[in-house]
Design a protein around this motif. Sequence first.
Motif, PDB file in Angstrom:
ATOM      1  N   LEU A  79     -27.870  42.124   3.519  1.00  0.00           N
ATOM      2  CA  LEU A  79     -26.747  42.451   4.400  1.00  0.00           C
ATOM      3  C   LEU A  79     -27.084  42.208   5.868  1.00  0.00           C
ATOM      4  O   LEU A  79     -26.334  41.537   6.588  1.00  0.00           O
ATOM      5  CB  LEU A  79     -26.323  43.910   4.205  1.00  0.00           C
ATOM      6  CG  LEU A  79     -25.230  44.424   5.151  1.00  0.00           C
ATOM      7  CD1 LEU A  79     -23.915  43.683   4.915  1.00  0.00           C
ATOM      8  CD2 LEU A  79     -25.035  45.936   4.982  1.00  0.00           C
ATOM      9  N   VAL A  80     -28.218  42.757   6.333  1.00  0.00           N
ATOM     10  CA  VAL A  80     -28.518  42.713   7.774  1.00  0.00           C
ATOM     11  C   VAL A  80     -29.502  41.608   8.143  1.00  0.00           C
ATOM     12  O   VAL A  80     -29.840  41.439   9.310  1.00  0.00           O
ATOM     13  CB  VAL A  80     -29.056  44.076   8.269  1.00  0.00           C
ATOM     14  CG1 VAL A  80     -28.078  45.182   7.941  1.00  0.00           C
ATOM     15  CG2 VAL A  80     -30.439  44.385   7.694  1.00  0.00           C
TER      16      VAL A  80
ATOM     17  N   ILE B 142     -26.338  53.269   2.819  1.00  0.00           N
ATOM     18  CA  ILE B 142     -26.842  52.816   4.114  1.00  0.00           C
ATOM     19  C   ILE B 142     -25.731  51.976   4.733  1.00  0.00           C
ATOM     20  O   ILE B 142     -25.406  50.896   4.242  1.00  0.00           O
ATOM     21  CB  ILE B 142     -28.134  51.987   3.973  1.00  0.00           C
ATOM     22  CG1 ILE B 142     -29.145  52.724   3.072  1.00  0.00           C
ATOM     23  CG2 ILE B 142     -28.722  51.700   5.345  1.00  0.00           C
ATOM     24  CD1 ILE B 142     -29.524  54.106   3.544  1.00  0.00           C
ATOM     25  N   ILE B 143     -25.151  52.514   5.787  1.00  0.00           N
ATOM     26  CA  ILE B 143     -23.985  51.897   6.412  1.00  0.00           C
ATOM     27  C   ILE B 143     -24.427  51.124   7.654  1.00  0.00           C
ATOM     28  O   ILE B 143     -24.970  51.714   8.594  1.00  0.00           O
ATOM     29  CB  ILE B 143     -22.950  52.970   6.814  1.00  0.00           C
ATOM     30  CG1 ILE B 143     -22.531  53.788   5.584  1.00  0.00           C
ATOM     31  CG2 ILE B 143     -21.741  52.336   7.492  1.00  0.00           C
ATOM     32  CD1 ILE B 143     -21.797  55.069   5.926  1.00  0.00           C
TER      33      ILE B 143
ATOM     34  N   GLU C 272     -23.244  40.451   9.569  1.00  0.00           N
ATOM     35  CA  GLU C 272     -22.182  41.233   8.948  1.00  0.00           C
ATOM     36  C   GLU C 272     -22.448  42.729   9.057  1.00  0.00           C
ATOM     37  O   GLU C 272     -23.587  43.170   9.198  1.00  0.00           O
ATOM     38  CB  GLU C 272     -22.066  40.867   7.464  1.00  0.00           C
ATOM     39  CG  GLU C 272     -21.705  39.417   7.201  1.00  0.00           C
ATOM     40  CD  GLU C 272     -21.636  39.122   5.712  1.00  0.00           C
ATOM     41  OE1 GLU C 272     -21.522  40.081   4.921  1.00  0.00           O
ATOM     42  OE2 GLU C 272     -21.703  37.949   5.342  1.00  0.00           O
ATOM     43  N   ILE C 273     -21.370  43.499   8.965  1.00  0.00           N
ATOM     44  CA  ILE C 273     -21.483  44.939   8.787  1.00  0.00           C
ATOM     45  C   ILE C 273     -21.044  45.255   7.362  1.00  0.00           C
ATOM     46  O   ILE C 273     -20.413  44.434   6.699  1.00  0.00           O
ATOM     47  CB  ILE C 273     -20.640  45.724   9.816  1.00  0.00           C
ATOM     48  CG1 ILE C 273     -19.159  45.354   9.699  1.00  0.00           C
ATOM     49  CG2 ILE C 273     -21.143  45.458  11.227  1.00  0.00           C
ATOM     50  CD1 ILE C 273     -18.251  46.209  10.570  1.00  0.00           C
ATOM     51  N   GLY C 274     -21.395  46.435   6.896  1.00  0.00           N
ATOM     52  CA  GLY C 274     -21.046  46.790   5.526  1.00  0.00           C
ATOM     53  C   GLY C 274     -21.912  47.932   5.031  1.00  0.00           C
ATOM     54  O   GLY C 274     -22.624  48.575   5.806  1.00  0.00           O
ATOM     55  N   THR C 275     -21.880  48.169   3.728  1.00  0.00           N
ATOM     56  CA  THR C 275     -22.600  49.294   3.128  1.00  0.00           C
ATOM     57  C   THR C 275     -23.369  48.835   1.899  1.00  0.00           C
ATOM     58  O   THR C 275     -22.857  48.045   1.101  1.00  0.00           O
ATOM     59  CB  THR C 275     -21.618  50.408   2.721  1.00  0.00           C
ATOM     60  OG1 THR C 275     -20.909  50.862   3.881  1.00  0.00           O
ATOM     61  CG2 THR C 275     -22.353  51.590   2.098  1.00  0.00           C
ATOM     62  N   VAL C 276     -24.598  49.313   1.778  1.00  0.00           N
ATOM     63  CA  VAL C 276     -25.384  49.083   0.565  1.00  0.00           C
ATOM     64  C   VAL C 276     -25.838  50.441   0.043  1.00  0.00           C
ATOM     65  O   VAL C 276     -25.835  51.438   0.772  1.00  0.00           O
ATOM     66  CB  VAL C 276     -26.610  48.182   0.829  1.00  0.00           C
ATOM     67  CG1 VAL C 276     -26.171  46.817   1.324  1.00  0.00           C
ATOM     68  CG2 VAL C 276     -27.568  48.823   1.824  1.00  0.00           C
TER      69      VAL C 276
END
Length: 429
Positions: A183-184, A399-400, A408-412
């Motif tokens: 994600l990050v 983990i937001i 990107e932003i998002g949640t895992v």
Amino acid sequence: MTEKALYSADLERAVLCALIIDPKKLNDVLEHISDPVVFYVSKNQLVYKAMLNLYEKHQYFDLVMLADEVKDPVYVAELTNMAITSAHVVDHAAKLYDLYVRRELRKACEKSIELISNNDESLADTVASVDALVMTAAKKIKNTEIADMETLAAERFRKYVSDAAKGKVFEGFRTGFVDLDYLVEGFGLGENIILAARPSMGKTALALNIARNVAGSGIPVIIFSLEMRKERVADRLLCAEAGIDSKDYRNRILTDESFKRLEAALNKLIDLPIKIVDGTITTADIKSLIAREANKKWPLLVVIDFLTLIADKRTANMSAHEHFGGIAKKIQFMAREFNIPIMLLAQLNREVEKRSDKKPFLSDLRESGNIEEAADKVLFIYRDDYYNEDSKDKGIAEIICAKNRDGEIGTVKLAWQPKYVKFLNLAYQ
């Protein structure tokens, strides 16, 4: 060394004479001298200030205009008597700026010696004051570079080809958590990463887990533990590595099997390049220690636990918002200067608890405005089972990623094992 050794009246006059001959060169000289204070001789300061004023008004000046502006036609006329051209004026201007910065550095050192000798402040405050003086002078060093797109794009292309050939997925460090890294894109070099949560959510645990994973790949890690003593940090790392109940460890009631796992964990941890610093620490202390360690091996990851415990002195007229935002900005500058990722832990404010939806937002960061601005990435931890006993997500942490400057932003989701104070990839829990 005398004061005269750090200025050159002849060089100052040469620059001014060259500009009188060719006023258009002022555009190039401004790259090095934007303030008349760079000149040491007061008359030369006045002449250069007049040049700046006239150029701003008319984009041009001549001898008559300059003499009228300075109100000293005799001195201006004397400047034109030098046998000089404008060919080397930019190099001369760069040399003048170099001498100016050296004078400022010496003033800072002299003031520092005075502060040290007076013994009016505590040692920590004196060190912080000295660091501030020297850094203020050092910031005058011009390190801005202009890169043309042809060169820059070619360099980045070659970097991509080189990394791809080595199988390198991204620039920076992997956290060791697969979904989070995807994600990050890991923690990039020069990034300031804010990791924030309400108390008991596991922010220190996650930070230590990431630190251990990064160190496991051979990258040095420095942990600044301002909340827990270094011995307690070591205990947490041991329990997480061994997968043993931290409560049993603290009560010294480990089974034989758990003790064997503890020994095995010890053998792994002692080989990891992790250093832990505790106590009362200022940003000056942090910077000094980073500089010392960075000279030994490069690059490294820095973890600071946590923001509001950094012991920088707060001035009477400064709000908490400005104070902690300023500290976060200093940390961001350190990340940039040393080209390393710094993970800075922070608390979320109590407003989270007053909402029905307890998932955090950027506005929940304490003194949020300035802190958010200083962050390249902002990560939050949310565990639904902390608030809801009948949660369907027991043992699961979200983990937001609420801010990601370059992605990107998002949640895992990660598995949370409170007994071991440990987070795991869900697939491997």
